[in-house]
Scaffold this motif. Structure first.
Motif, PDB file in Angstrom:
ATOM      1  N   ARG A  55       0.830  -1.197   0.000  1.00  0.00           N
ATOM      2  CA  ARG A  55       0.000   0.000   0.000  1.00  0.00           C
ATOM      3  C   ARG A  55       0.869   1.254   0.000  1.00  0.00           C
ATOM      4  NH1 ARG A  55      -5.115   1.957   1.496  1.00  0.00           N
ATOM      5  NH2 ARG A  55      -5.067   4.025   2.443  1.00  0.00           N
ATOM      6  N   THR A  56       0.548   2.183  -0.893  1.00  0.00           N
ATOM      7  CA  THR A  56       1.205   3.486  -0.923  1.00  0.00           C
ATOM      8  C   THR A  56       0.425   4.448  -0.026  1.00  0.00           C
ATOM      9  OG1 THR A  56       2.012   3.129  -3.170  1.00  0.00           O
ATOM     10  CG2 THR A  56       1.943   5.400  -2.384  1.00  0.00           C
ATOM     11  N   ALA A  57       1.110   5.136   0.851  1.00  0.00           N
ATOM     12  CA  ALA A  57       0.447   6.005   1.825  1.00  0.00           C
ATOM     13  C   ALA A  57      -0.275   7.151   1.137  1.00  0.00           C
ATOM     14  CB  ALA A  57       1.463   6.556   2.816  1.00  0.00           C
ATOM     15  N   VAL A  58      -1.461   7.475   1.659  1.00  0.00           N
ATOM     16  CA  VAL A  58      -2.209   8.661   1.252  1.00  0.00           C
ATOM     17  C   VAL A  58      -2.420   9.510   2.504  1.00  0.00           C
ATOM     18  CG1 VAL A  58      -3.318   7.534  -0.712  1.00  0.00           C
ATOM     19  CG2 VAL A  58      -4.413   7.451   1.542  1.00  0.00           C
ATOM     20  N   ALA A  59      -2.986  10.693   2.333  1.00  0.00           N
ATOM     21  CA  ALA A  59      -3.053  11.664   3.428  1.00  0.00           C
ATOM     22  C   ALA A  59      -3.726  11.098   4.677  1.00  0.00           C
ATOM     23  CB  ALA A  59      -3.779  12.920   2.955  1.00  0.00           C
ATOM     24  N   ARG A  60      -4.797  10.320   4.504  1.00  0.00           N
ATOM     25  CA  ARG A  60      -5.537   9.846   5.685  1.00  0.00           C
ATOM     26  C   ARG A  60      -4.761   8.805   6.487  1.00  0.00           C
ATOM     27  NH1 ARG A  60      -8.209   7.313   1.381  1.00  0.00           N
ATOM     28  NH2 ARG A  60      -8.170   5.026   1.456  1.00  0.00           N
ATOM     29  N   ASP A  61      -3.675   8.257   5.914  1.00  0.00           N
ATOM     30  CA  ASP A  61      -2.895   7.243   6.625  1.00  0.00           C
ATOM     31  C   ASP A  61      -1.971   7.847   7.684  1.00  0.00           C
ATOM     32  OD1 ASP A  61      -3.897   5.037   5.142  1.00  0.00           O
ATOM     33  OD2 ASP A  61      -2.545   5.536   3.500  1.00  0.00           O
ATOM     34  N   PHE A  62      -1.612   9.124   7.536  1.00  0.00           N
ATOM     35  CA  PHE A  62      -0.595   9.679   8.427  1.00  0.00           C
ATOM     36  C   PHE A  62      -1.088   9.943   9.845  1.00  0.00           C
ATOM     37  CE2 PHE A  62       1.206  10.413   4.221  1.00  0.00           C
ATOM     38  CZ  PHE A  62       2.460   9.834   4.418  1.00  0.00           C
ATOM     39  N   PRO A  63      -2.349  10.366  10.074  1.00  0.00           N
ATOM     40  CA  PRO A  63      -2.804  10.428  11.467  1.00  0.00           C
ATOM     41  C   PRO A  63      -2.761   9.069  12.163  1.00  0.00           C
ATOM     42  CG  PRO A  63      -4.226  11.767  10.076  1.00  0.00           C
ATOM     43  CD  PRO A  63      -3.324  11.004   9.156  1.00  0.00           C
ATOM     44  N   ARG A  64      -3.088   7.983  11.434  1.00  0.00           N
ATOM     45  CA  ARG A  64      -2.986   6.647  12.025  1.00  0.00           C
ATOM     46  C   ARG A  64      -1.533   6.321  12.342  1.00  0.00           C
ATOM     47  NH1 ARG A  64      -4.206   2.220   9.319  1.00  0.00           N
ATOM     48  NH2 ARG A  64      -3.771   3.088   7.272  1.00  0.00           N
ATOM     49  N   ARG A  65      -0.626   6.680  11.430  1.00  0.00           N
ATOM     50  CA  ARG A  65       0.792   6.463  11.690  1.00  0.00           C
ATOM     51  C   ARG A  65       1.234   7.248  12.919  1.00  0.00           C
ATOM     52  NH1 ARG A  65       5.507   9.718   8.813  1.00  0.00           N
ATOM     53  NH2 ARG A  65       4.335  11.252  10.005  1.00  0.00           N
ATOM     54  N   ASN A  66       0.793   8.503  13.022  1.00  0.00           N
ATOM     55  CA  ASN A  66       1.191   9.335  14.162  1.00  0.00           C
ATOM     56  C   ASN A  66       0.681   8.757  15.477  1.00  0.00           C
ATOM     57  OD1 ASN A  66       2.331  11.028  12.277  1.00  0.00           O
ATOM     58  ND2 ASN A  66       0.677  12.509  12.307  1.00  0.00           N
ATOM     59  N   ARG A  67      -0.507   8.159  15.445  1.00  0.00           N
ATOM     60  CA  ARG A  67      -1.054   7.548  16.654  1.00  0.00           C
ATOM     61  C   ARG A  67      -0.188   6.381  17.109  1.00  0.00           C
ATOM     62  NH1 ARG A  67      -5.338   3.572  17.933  1.00  0.00           N
ATOM     63  NH2 ARG A  67      -6.282   4.195  19.917  1.00  0.00           N
ATOM     64  N   ILE A  68       0.367   5.643  16.160  1.00  0.00           N
ATOM     65  CA  ILE A  68       1.233   4.524  16.536  1.00  0.00           C
ATOM     66  C   ILE A  68       2.585   5.039  17.024  1.00  0.00           C
ATOM     67  CG2 ILE A  68       2.463   2.504  15.643  1.00  0.00           C
ATOM     68  CD1 ILE A  68       0.076   1.897  13.916  1.00  0.00           C
ATOM     69  N   ILE A  69       3.118   6.091  16.403  1.00  0.00           N
ATOM     70  CA  ILE A  69       4.381   6.669  16.873  1.00  0.00           C
ATOM     71  C   ILE A  69       4.261   7.062  18.341  1.00  0.00           C
ATOM     72  CG2 ILE A  69       5.920   8.670  16.684  1.00  0.00           C
ATOM     73  CD1 ILE A  69       5.470   8.617  13.675  1.00  0.00           C
ATOM     74  N   SER A  70       3.223   7.812  18.682  1.00  0.00           N
ATOM     75  CA  SER A  70       3.047   8.223  20.073  1.00  0.00           C
ATOM     76  C   SER A  70       2.670   7.042  20.959  1.00  0.00           C
ATOM     77  CB  SER A  70       1.990   9.327  20.176  1.00  0.00           C
ATOM     78  OG  SER A  70       0.742   8.898  19.664  1.00  0.00           O
ATOM     79  N   GLY A  71       1.873   6.125  20.418  1.00  0.00           N
ATOM     80  CA  GLY A  71       1.440   4.982  21.207  1.00  0.00           C
ATOM     81  C   GLY A  71       2.565   4.052  21.595  1.00  0.00           C
ATOM     82  N   LEU A  72       3.603   3.956  20.765  1.00  0.00           N
ATOM     83  CA  LEU A  72       4.748   3.109  21.074  1.00  0.00           C
ATOM     84  C   LEU A  72       5.677   3.737  22.104  1.00  0.00           C
ATOM     85  CD1 LEU A  72       5.830   1.788  17.541  1.00  0.00           C
ATOM     86  CD2 LEU A  72       5.054   0.388  19.465  1.00  0.00           C
ATOM     87  N   SER A  73       5.510   5.021  22.379  1.00  0.00           N
ATOM     88  CA  SER A  73       6.522   5.790  23.098  1.00  0.00           C
ATOM     89  C   SER A  73       6.063   6.188  24.491  1.00  0.00           C
ATOM     90  CB  SER A  73       6.873   7.048  22.301  1.00  0.00           C
ATOM     91  OG  SER A  73       7.219   6.711  20.966  1.00  0.00           O
ATOM     92  N   GLN A  74       7.036   6.282  25.381  1.00  0.00           N
ATOM     93  CA  GLN A  74       6.754   6.815  26.710  1.00  0.00           C
ATOM     94  C   GLN A  74       6.710   8.345  26.684  1.00  0.00           C
ATOM     95  OE1 GLN A  74      10.032   4.587  28.657  1.00  0.00           O
ATOM     96  NE2 GLN A  74       8.463   3.929  30.099  1.00  0.00           N
TER      97      GLN A  74
ATOM     98  N   LEU B 237       2.535  18.221  15.448  1.00  0.00           N
ATOM     99  CA  LEU B 237       1.648  18.676  16.513  1.00  0.00           C
ATOM    100  C   LEU B 237       0.494  17.701  16.720  1.00  0.00           C
ATOM    101  CD1 LEU B 237       1.492  22.557  16.065  1.00  0.00           C
ATOM    102  CD2 LEU B 237       3.123  21.139  17.327  1.00  0.00           C
ATOM    103  N   ILE B 238       0.074  17.029  15.649  1.00  0.00           N
ATOM    104  CA  ILE B 238      -0.938  15.979  15.796  1.00  0.00           C
ATOM    105  C   ILE B 238      -0.379  14.849  16.654  1.00  0.00           C
ATOM    106  CG2 ILE B 238      -2.275  14.219  14.572  1.00  0.00           C
ATOM    107  CD1 ILE B 238      -2.465  16.154  12.207  1.00  0.00           C
ATOM    108  N   THR B 239       0.878  14.477  16.396  1.00  0.00           N
ATOM    109  CA  THR B 239       1.513  13.435  17.197  1.00  0.00           C
ATOM    110  C   THR B 239       1.581  13.854  18.658  1.00  0.00           C
ATOM    111  OG1 THR B 239       2.861  12.829  15.271  1.00  0.00           O
ATOM    112  CG2 THR B 239       3.545  11.956  17.404  1.00  0.00           C
ATOM    113  N   ALA B 240       1.938  15.123  18.914  1.00  0.00           N
ATOM    114  CA  ALA B 240       2.012  15.623  20.289  1.00  0.00           C
ATOM    115  C   ALA B 240       0.643  15.597  20.956  1.00  0.00           C
ATOM    116  CB  ALA B 240       2.581  17.035  20.290  1.00  0.00           C
TER     117      ALA B 240
END
Length: 363
Positions: A203-222, A236-239
């Motif tokens: 799958r090639t990423a489209v705009a709606r995929d990046f908020p989901r990606r950001n949720r996993i970035i923050s979700g994996l992190s302390q 800022l969405i990730t924050a």
């Protein structure tokens, strides 16, 4: 509930996760209601019809699920479902967690303490230098650095942490290398780090995929550290997601003359901790306890089924402005379990959007 899945259960879990209109919240509700993905799959057509859907809901076939599994295996990637023992504990603690992730590389890095470093794609030389230094120092302190493999700050952080441990979270499939110039970096992370994606291989990423990606970035992190960010940026969405998930949020202050500092300065104004070096991150992490998975049962007692009147009453209460499910239940005046069941049916019909944090909006 942590449990092992048979091959058939994993295939059905994947099919349910890839079904049209089934996001993490709807998936979680369906698993809680039916216990087994096969039972949820069997119920989907009737649930969607009751929610007001006219055309049949699109459910991947067994062959399509097998094809995705084969594509991942051909890449040397591994599928981990949210209930399985190897699913990262920080992600399992989200409410709800992503139903599954694809991983490639050293998955043992996902069991170590992690800190995300994110920031501007068009980053300044000073910002990239700071990100490299911070990532290197955090790595020396035993932390794994998570980022999104984008240009600028992300790439600088990954490069500096390759020797100590880094995780790249992608918006597209596990093999979607973006930007193209990060092909070599991607290969090195696959070898020495770990790549994570919620999307299917190819799958090639489209705009709606990046908020989901950001949720996993923050979700994996302390903790999440924002190095540079304009006022409207994905960092800022990730924050924001990190704050909602109970993670520590830190920001690097910058000159008010640089637009790339405005987002970070605004985060600090809103209460984010100032990050001037690794010692600030380590101080923020002191005393943090481990993540505890929410109490979820895979086979709860069945609740009352919504009737047509309640379902349409719930639908009429929805608007583009997200409100809590509890608020909808109070306004509808029906049993909460029946209201929540109606919301799932409306979501499957494409009439409601179930969001994290118990929020719901009209589609």
């Amino acid at each position: 509930m942590i449990r092992a899945l048979s091959e058939a259960q994993r295939r059905d879990w994947l099919r349910l996760a890839r079904t049209e209109n089934v996001g993490p919240v709807t998936f979680d509700q369906l698993i809680q209601r039916y216990g087994e993905p096969s039972l949820a799959l069997a119920a989907l057509p009737d649930l969607a019809r009751r929610g007001g859907r006219i055309n049949p809901i699109r459910i991947p076939t067994e062959a399509q699920a097998e094809a995705e599994l084969a594509a991942g295996a051909a890449l040397g990637a591994r599928l981990i479902c949210a209930c399985e023992p190897d699913f990262p504990q920080p992600l399992a603690a989200l409410d709800p967690p992503p139903p599954l992730i694809w991983t490639r590389g050293k998955i043992e890095l996902l069991r170590r303490p992690t800190v995300a470093i994110v920031g501007a794609r068009v980053a300044s030389a000073a910002g990239q230098r700071f990100a490299r230094g911070l990532a290197a120092e955090l790595g020396e302190a035993g932390l794994v650095v998570v980022s999104g493999m984008a240009r600028g700050i992300d790439g600088a952080a990954h490069e500096a942490a390759l020797g100590t441990g880094t995780v790249a979270v992608l918006g597209g499939g596990i093999d979607d290398v973006y930007p193209p110039e990060h092909g070599e970096l991607y290969g090195r992370i696959c070898r020495d780090g770990c790549v994570v994606s919620e999307s299917e291989p190819g799958r090639t990423a489209v705009a709606r995929d990046f908020p989901r990606r950001n949720r996993i970035i923050s979700g994996l992190s302390q903790a999440v550290v924002v190095v540079e960010a304009e006022l409207r940026s994905g960092s800022l969405i990730t924050a924001r997601l990190a704050a909602e998930q109970g993670r520590e949020v830190l920001a690097v202050p910058g000159s008010p003359l640089d637009p790339r500092a405005k987002g970070c300065n605004d985060l600090i104004r809103q209460g984010a901790a100032i990050c001037e070096g690794a010692e600030d991150v380590l101080r923020a992490l002191e005393g943090l306890r481990g993540f505890r998975e929410p109490d979820r049962r895979f086979a709860p007692p069945p609740g009352p089924e919504p009737d047509d009147g309640l379902r349409e009453k719930v639908a009429a209460l929805l608007s583009p402005t997200a409100v809590s499910r509890d608020e909808i239940a109070r306004a509808a005046g029906g049993p909460p379990a029946a209201v929540f069941a109606a919301l799932v049916e409306l979501a499957l019909a494409g009439r409601a959007e179930l969001q994290a944090g118990g929020m719901v909006a009209a589609c």
